[in-house]
Design an enzyme around this catalytic site. Structure first.
Site, PDB file in Angstrom:
ATOM      1  N   GLY A 169       0.835  -1.197   0.000  1.00  0.00           N
ATOM      2  CA  GLY A 169       0.000   0.000   0.000  1.00  0.00           C
ATOM      3  C   GLY A 169       0.866   1.241   0.000  1.00  0.00           C
ATOM      4  O   GLY A 169       1.968   1.243  -0.558  1.00  0.00           O
ATOM      5  N   CYS A 170       0.400   2.292   0.645  1.00  0.00           N
ATOM      6  CA  CYS A 170       1.149   3.553   0.694  1.00  0.00           C
ATOM      7  C   CYS A 170       2.569   3.321   1.189  1.00  0.00           C
ATOM      8  O   CYS A 170       2.784   2.846   2.303  1.00  0.00           O
ATOM      9  CB  CYS A 170       0.428   4.540   1.619  1.00  0.00           C
ATOM     10  SG  CYS A 170       1.372   6.052   1.913  1.00  0.00           S
ATOM     11  N   PHE A 171       3.540   3.653   0.362  1.00  0.00           N
ATOM     12  CA  PHE A 171       4.918   3.353   0.751  1.00  0.00           C
ATOM     13  C   PHE A 171       5.415   4.207   1.904  1.00  0.00           C
ATOM     14  O   PHE A 171       6.363   3.852   2.593  1.00  0.00           O
ATOM     15  CB  PHE A 171       5.885   3.405  -0.437  1.00  0.00           C
ATOM     16  CG  PHE A 171       5.812   4.599  -1.355  1.00  0.00           C
ATOM     17  CD1 PHE A 171       5.342   5.842  -0.931  1.00  0.00           C
ATOM     18  CD2 PHE A 171       6.237   4.482  -2.681  1.00  0.00           C
ATOM     19  CE1 PHE A 171       5.316   6.935  -1.784  1.00  0.00           C
ATOM     20  CE2 PHE A 171       6.207   5.558  -3.555  1.00  0.00           C
ATOM     21  CZ  PHE A 171       5.747   6.799  -3.096  1.00  0.00           C
ATOM     22  N   CYS A 211       3.976   4.511   4.651  1.00  0.00           N
ATOM     23  CA  CYS A 211       3.654   3.779   5.877  1.00  0.00           C
ATOM     24  C   CYS A 211       4.464   2.504   6.047  1.00  0.00           C
ATOM     25  O   CYS A 211       4.491   1.934   7.149  1.00  0.00           O
ATOM     26  CB  CYS A 211       2.160   3.446   5.902  1.00  0.00           C
ATOM     27  SG  CYS A 211       1.096   4.908   5.925  1.00  0.00           S
TER      28      CYS A 211
END
Length: 204
Positions: A37-39, A41
């Protein structure tokens, strides 16, 4: 003449020692690539692992060369948002990194990860050699057996990794307030606690 030969031999010895030192240094470094997902995070979770030498966020899995964040965001390049982890295999194993990966994603999300929906945010493990592939497959089976359901996470052969723009690197340290707000609003920690329970220790 004797003195010249001595100097030459000394220089050759130093060169050999430097060569061995460089080779030894290279052998204590390895890389692992994950998409969760969002890198933004994913980076803090791996940064705190002893034995991890460096992390870089970027794009991989697609066909577009040197893609920009805007291009990847359209979902047309085939790329995932991903993280490349450089580590010392004498201090941390690939199996341990897989464990960190699984505990920081929702393995059962087929549409992306958390509030981020789309192909860019799919979860995946990108193996770089047969050993990594074998361990990745085994770890996925363990997750599926534990929860008694199929994991959506893909296991793919690694290809070109493109580093993301500078402002994405270490975003959580450069913009801590914005990062924490985004992470909270995205519901990442809440969902991870639902999935992993007491095993989940988030890295805000």
């Amino acid at each position: 003449m004797f003195r010249c030969k001595t100097v030459i031999l000394a220089l050759l010895l130093v060169g050999t020692m430097l060569s061995f030192s460089t080779q030894a240094s290279a052998e204590t470094k390895a890389t692992a690539v994950f998409a969760g997902g969002c890198f933004w995070c994913m980076q803090p979770a791996f940064d705190k692992v002893p034995g991890v030498l460096d992390t870089v966020v970027g794009y991989t899995g697609g066909t577009t060369a040197n893609p920009t964040y805007e291009q990847v965001g359209t979902g047309t390049t085939g790329h995932f948002e991903a993280i490349k982890v450089e580590y010392d295999p004498e201090k941390v194993t690939y199996k341990t990194l897989l464990d960190v990966f699984w505990h920081n994603i929702d393995p059962f999300d087929t549409k992306g990860q958390f509030c981020d929906v789309g192909s860019t945010y799919r979860s995946a493990i990108f193996y770089e050699n047969p050993s990594q592939e074998k361990l990745a497959i085994a770890s996925k089976k363990e997750v599926e057996q534990r929860f008694k359901q199929s994991a959506a996470t893909k296991i793919l052969k690694a290809n070109q990794f493109w580093a993301a723009e500078d402002y994405h690197q270490d975003y959580y340290t450069k913009n801590p307030v914005r990062y924490k707000f985004y992470r909270y609003r995205c519901g990442r920690d809440a969902r991870l606690k639902d999935v992993w329970g007491s095993e989940y220790q988030h890295a805000k």
